[in-house]
Design an enzyme around this catalytic site. Structure first.
Site, PDB file in Angstrom:
ATOM      1  N   GLU A   1      41.347  47.466  39.038  1.00 56.12           N
ATOM      2  CA  GLU A   1      41.971  46.716  40.135  1.00 56.12           C
ATOM      3  C   GLU A   1      41.701  47.382  41.475  1.00 56.12           C
ATOM      4  O   GLU A   1      42.219  46.974  42.506  1.00 56.12           O
ATOM      5  CB  GLU A   1      43.482  46.586  39.893  1.00 56.12           C
TER       6      GLU A   1
ATOM      7  N   ASN B   1      37.693  44.377  32.956  1.00 55.12           N
ATOM      8  CA  ASN B   1      37.330  43.272  33.840  1.00 55.12           C
ATOM      9  C   ASN B   1      36.383  43.713  34.945  1.00 55.12           C
ATOM     10  O   ASN B   1      36.449  44.841  35.418  1.00 55.12           O
ATOM     11  CB  ASN B   1      38.594  42.678  34.482  1.00 55.12           C
TER      12      ASN B   1
ATOM     13  N   ASP C   1      40.583  37.829  34.225  1.00 54.28           N
ATOM     14  CA  ASP C   1      41.025  39.196  33.945  1.00 54.28           C
ATOM     15  C   ASP C   1      41.231  39.451  32.453  1.00 54.28           C
ATOM     16  O   ASP C   1      42.184  40.095  32.053  1.00 54.28           O
ATOM     17  CB  ASP C   1      42.318  39.555  34.708  1.00 54.28           C
TER      18      ASP C   1
END
Lengths: 600, 162
Positions: free
Chosen positions: A198, A282, A324
C-alpha cells in the site's frame, strides 16, 4: 501402519542423501526431523508442507468437550495478535505485535519466563503498517530464534538465552517497507519476505545465511530478469518458458519500481524437490487504470530453488489486479491421488476466491474452483490458459476511474486472507477459514510519495446480498474443488485452523471463541470464549504426556479495522435474519495466550 | 488560482510561534462555526467537496480510523473527535501527526504534511468528517453527489502537479 503425514516420505528420501550434503545441511536435517515430531510445534505452519496437521490424538472427538484452560499468558500488548507460539523441547516461544516482544517460556517450570526480548524500534514504523502492527511469528533453526521485526530487521537470537547473535536490516521502513511475516528456515538459510504494497514497495524474498546474516540470494517480484532470479528459457509459466523481460513488458515505463507484489504471506518448502513456494501481493496502486499491463509477477505463485533462489515456475492468478486480491496466502503441499495418478500437489486458497490445485513440480494448473459461491468477479478460471474469465460489470478497470463498481465479491479482504488453512490426511479434506464479504470499489488518481500511502481507491464492504454473516469455516475437497460443509460465522474467520489425528479441527473466531468441530461433519464439539478476539493460529503440542492446544487472542489486524464498529449502520435494515452488530460489542483489545488441555 | 498547500502548512505549523497568525486562525475558527463546511440539499445530494472527502478519507484514513470515520481497534472514531476539535486543531494534527507510544499503547497518527493525496484534499476530508460528525451524512457512500465543478478539477491538477 498408521497413515503418515505427507511430508514423512521426504525424510526417508532425504536421509540417504545427507552424507553428500556435508555440514551445510545440518540445520535442515535437524528441522526435517523436528517437524516430524508431533509433540513439538517447530515452525509457524506446523511443518514444511504447511498442513497445520498434528498426529496427536489424546484430545479427540469423544473427549474434546471436556477441554479446560490449563494456563494463560499475557503479552502486555494491545494490538492485533496474528501467528502462534512455537514449542521446541521444553521451551515455548511467544511473540507479540509491535514492539515485537518475544518471550521464551519454560514448560517444565509452569511457563516461567526464561528470557524476554524487546527490540527498540522507531515508532515511525507504526503508521506505515497498512493493517495494524501485526507479526505472524518467529522461526527456529540451529539453536536460534529468528524474529522479523516491523522495521524489517531480521534478528537471530540465541534460543537458550535470548542474546542477539546477529541482525540485518532487510529494507527501508522510511519508504513504507515493513516486516510482518514469519521467517522460514531452510537448510542453512533463513528466508523472509516484505510488506508495504500500500506504499508502492517492490516485493522481494531474501535468503540470509543462518550463520552470520549475510545475503545468500534475493529475488524481486518484478523488474529485470536477473533481479527477479528468473531464467527466460528455464523458468516456466504453465509449462512454457516465460521468455525475456517477462515482467518489464507488462508495466508502463518504470512503474514496476513502485509496483508492489510484496511477499508478506507464508512460505512452504519441499525438501525432495528442493523448492520454496510463496505468493506475491497486489500491484500498487489500487487504481488499475494508472498501471496498464498484466503487472507481472504480482499476484503470482513462485516456486524457487532453495539454494540459488532461481525461479523454477511461476503462475500469475490475477493478472492486472483490479480489486486488491493479493496472492500471498499459504501454499499447502500434499501428495494425493488424482484421476488415478499419485501427484505432488500444491493447494492454495487465494484472496480472489478461487481454490487452486497445481502440480508443485511443474506448475501445471489442475483445479481452480470458487470456494465461496458468492465469488462473482470472474465466472471461472480457464485451466489451459490459467486466466480468470472476468465479468465486465465488476471490472473496476472497465468501469474506469471515478466510477463506483458495486457488489463485487469477494471484498478486498479476499474470500480468505493470510489466516492459514489446515489439511488432514485422515479425511483428505482442507479446513479453510474464510471471509464472506462483498464490496463497492471506486478507483481514482493517486500520486506517489515515498513513505506515504499509495492506494487510490475507495471501498465499502458489506455482507453478500441476502446474508447477514461475514464468515464461513469450510471443509474443501481439493481434488474436485468442492465444498464438503460450511459453517456460517457472524464475523470473518481470521484465525489459522488446526487439524488433528483426533478427528477434531480447531479454529478461533473474531468474537474470541476457540472452537472445536468434528473433522468429518463439522459438528461443533466445544467452544470457549478467550479474553479477546482471535486472529492468531491454533497450535498443539504434547508435554509430559499431555496434549495441549494453544492460541493467541488479541483482536485487531485488518479485520479489527474494518469490523470494530461494524461494516454498516446497525439499523441499516439487513433483514429479519438478525441485525448485524459491531465487533466492538463482543470483544475488546488485549494480547493473551490461552492453553487448553483435558482434566486429569 | 493555485492552492499552495505547502505554504499553508508553514502557516499552520507556525501557529504557536506567531501571535499574528494565531489571531488570524481564531478568526477562521469563528467563521467556520458560522458556516458549515458541507452542503447537502433536501434530496440528499452532497456537494462535491464532501463527496471528494468521502473518497479520500476512505482511501487513506480508513486503514486506521475505520470505515466512514467510525474508529477501529486502535485509532479513535473521528466522527466523535470532530465534535471536539476545531478546524485548526484538525489541520495541525493531520499535518504534523500525533503519538502516544509506550509498552502497552502504540498509538501513532502519521504526519501527512508532505502527502499531496491528503493535503490537496484536506478541506474536503474535513467537510466530510464534519458532516459525518454532525449526523448530516450516514455510513457508506453518499448516494447522490454534485458533479465535480471545473474549479475543483483545476485546483486538483494544480495541487497534485499534473
Amino acid at each position: 501402519m498408521a497413515r503418515l503425514k505427507p511430508a514423512s516420505g521426504y525424510v526417508l528420501a532425504v536421509a540417504g542423501a545427507i552424507s553428500l550434503w556435508g555440514a551445510q545441511a545440518m540445520a535442515n536435517d535437524e528441522l526435517l526431523k523436528l517437524q516430524e515430531d508431533p509433540k513439538q510445534w517447530v515452525m509457524p505452519l506446523g511443518d514444511y508442507s504447511s498442513t497445520r496437521y498434528s498426529e496427536l490424538a489424546k484430545i479427540n472427538r469423544d473427549n474434546v468437550d471436556d477441554l479446560q484452560v490449563a494456563w494463560t499468558f499475557s503479552t502486555g500488548v494491545l494490538r492485533g495478535h496474528e501467528g502462534g507460539p512455537l514449542v521446541i523441547g521444553n521451551m515455548m516461544y511467544v511473540h507479540a505485535p509491535f514492539p515485537n516482544t518475544v518471550f521464551a517460556l519454560d514448560l517444565s517450570k509452569d511457563g516461567q519466563i526464561v528470557w524476554k526480548y524487546e527490540p527498540q524500534q522507531d515508532p515511525n514504523v507504526i503508521p506505515v503498517m497498512c493493517c495494524d502492527t501485526v507479526n505472524r511469528g518467529v522461526a527456529y533453526g540451529d539453536g536460534k530464534i529468528f524474529l522479523h521485526q516491523a522495521d524489517t530487521k531480521l534478528v537471530a537470537l540465541d534460543a537458550k538465552t535470548g542474546k542477539e547473535v546477529w541482525s540485518v536490516t532487510d529494507g527501508d521502513a522510511t519508504k513504507g517497507e515493513t516486516g510482518t511475516s514469519a521467517p522460514l528456515v531452510v537448510k542453512d538459510k533463513v528466508l523472509i519476505g516484505n510488506s508495504g504494497g500500500e506504499f508502492g514497495v517492490l516485493g522481494k524474498v531474501t535468503a540470509y545465511n543462518m550463520k552470520d546474516g549475510s545475503i545468500a540470494w534475493r529475488g524481486f517480484s518484478a523488474g529485470p530478469d536477473d533481479q527477479m532470479l528468473i531464467d527466460p528459457e528455464k523458468t516456466t509459466a504453465l509449462g512454457q518458458p516465460v521468455g525475456k523481460d517477462s515482467s518489464l513488458k507488462t508495466w508502463e515505463g518504470d512503474q514496476w519500481k513502485i509496483g508492489g507484489g510484496t511477499t508478506w504471506g507464508w512460505m512452504s518448502y519441499d525438501p525432495e524437490l528442493n523448492l520454496v513456494y510463496y505468493g506475491t501481493g497486489n500491484p500498487s496502486t489500487w487504481n488499475p487504470v494508472q498501471r496498464p499491463g498484466d503487472n507481472k509477477w504480482s499476484m503470482t505463485i513462485f516456486a524457487r530453488d532453495a539454494d540459488t533462489g532461481m525461479a523454477k515456475w511461476v503462475y500469475q492468478m490475477t493478472p492486472h489486479d483490479e480489486w486488491d486480491y493479493d496472492g500471498v496466502n499459504e501454499m499447502i503441499l500434499v501428495d494425493k491421488e488424482m484421476n488415478g495418478q499419485q501427484r505432488k500437489l500444491l493447494v492454495h486458497f487465494d484472496r480472489n476466491g478461487f481454490g487452486y490445485t497445481l502440480d508443485r513440480d511443474t506448475g501445471e494448473l489442475l483445479v481452480a474452483e470458487k470456494y465461496d459461491p458468492t465469488v462473482n468477479w470472474a465466472t471461472k478460471v480457464d485451466i489451459k490458459t490459467g486466466l480468470p474469465e472476468r465479468v465486465k460489470e465488476y471490472s473496476t478497470e472497465a468501469n474506469g476511474e471515478d466510477v463506483n463498481s458495486k457488489g463485487i465479491c469477494p471484498a478486498a479482504l479476499g474470500s480468505k486472507d493470510q489466516q492459514p488453512a489446515a489439511y488432514s490426511p485422515k479425511t483428505g479434506l482442507f479446513y479453510v477459514p474464510t471471509n464472506h464479504v462483498c464490496m463497492d470499489y471506486e478507483p481514482f488518481k493517486v500520486a506517489y510519495t515515498a513513505g506515504q500511502p499509495y492506494v487510490g481507491a475507495t471501498l465499502s464492504m458489506y455482507p453478500p446480498e441476502g446474508d447477514s454473516h461475514l464468515g464461513n469455516f469450510i471443509a474443501w475437497d481439493a481434488t474436485t474443488g468442492q465444498i464438503k460443509w460450511s459453517l456460517p460465522e457472524p464475523f470473518s474467520v481470521w484465525s489459522g485452523a488446526l487439524a488433528t489425528a483426533g478427528d477434531v479441527v480447531f479454529y478461533g473466531t473474531l468474537e474470541g471463541y476457540l472452537k472445536a468441530v468434528d473433522a468429518e461433519t463439522g459438528k461443533e464439539l466445544y467452544k470457549f470464549k478467550t479474553p479477546s478476539g482471535i486472529i492468531g493460529n491454533v497450535n498443539t503440542y504434547e508435554y509430559n504426556g499431555k496434549q495441549y492446544i494453544a492460541v493467541l487472542s488479541g483482536v485487531g489486524g485488518w479485520a479489527g479495522i474494518g469490523m470494530a464498529a461494524g461494516l454498516t449502520e446497525d439499523t441499516a435494515g439487513l433483514g429479519a435474519v438478525g441485525a448485524y452488530k459491531a465487533l466492538s460489542s463482543y470483544t475488546a483489545l488485549g494480547g493473551t495466550m490461552t492453553v487448553f488441555t483435558l482434566p486429569e | 488560482m493555485r492552492f499552495d498547500w505547502r505554504r499553508r502548512i508553514a502557516l499552520v505549523t507556525g501557529l504557536t510561534l506567531c501571535g499574528v497568525v494565531a489571531a488570524q486562525a481564531q478568526e477562521n475558527v469563528a467563521a467556520a462555526e458560522e458556516e458549515k463546511p458541507y452542503h447537502i440539499t433536501d434530496d440528499g445530494t452532497v456537494d462535491w467537496p464532501t463527496f471528494s472527502g468521502f473518497r479520500r478519507y476512505n482511501s487513506v484514513c480508513h486503514t486506521c480510523h475505520g470505515p466512514d470515520g467510525v474508529g477501529s481497534t486502535f485509532a479513535p472514531a473521528l466522527t466523535e473527535s470532530l465534535k471536539r476539535l476545531s478546524y485548526e486543531q484538525f489541520f495541525e494534527i493531520v499535518v504534523n501527526g500525533k503519538q502516544e507510544v509506550n509498552t502497552a499503547v502504540q498509538k501513532k497518527m502519521p504526519a501527512f504534511g508532505l502527502d499531496p493525496n491528503v493535503m490537496c484534499y484536506l478541506d474536503d476530508i474535513y467537510a466530510y468528517l464534519k458532516a459525518r460528525s454532525d449526523g448530516a451524512v450516514g455510513r457508506g457512500r453518499p448516494e447522490k453527489h454534485a458533479d465535480k465543478p471545473p474549479e475543483a478539477a483545476e485546483a486538483e491538477n494544480a495541487c497534485m502537479g499534473g
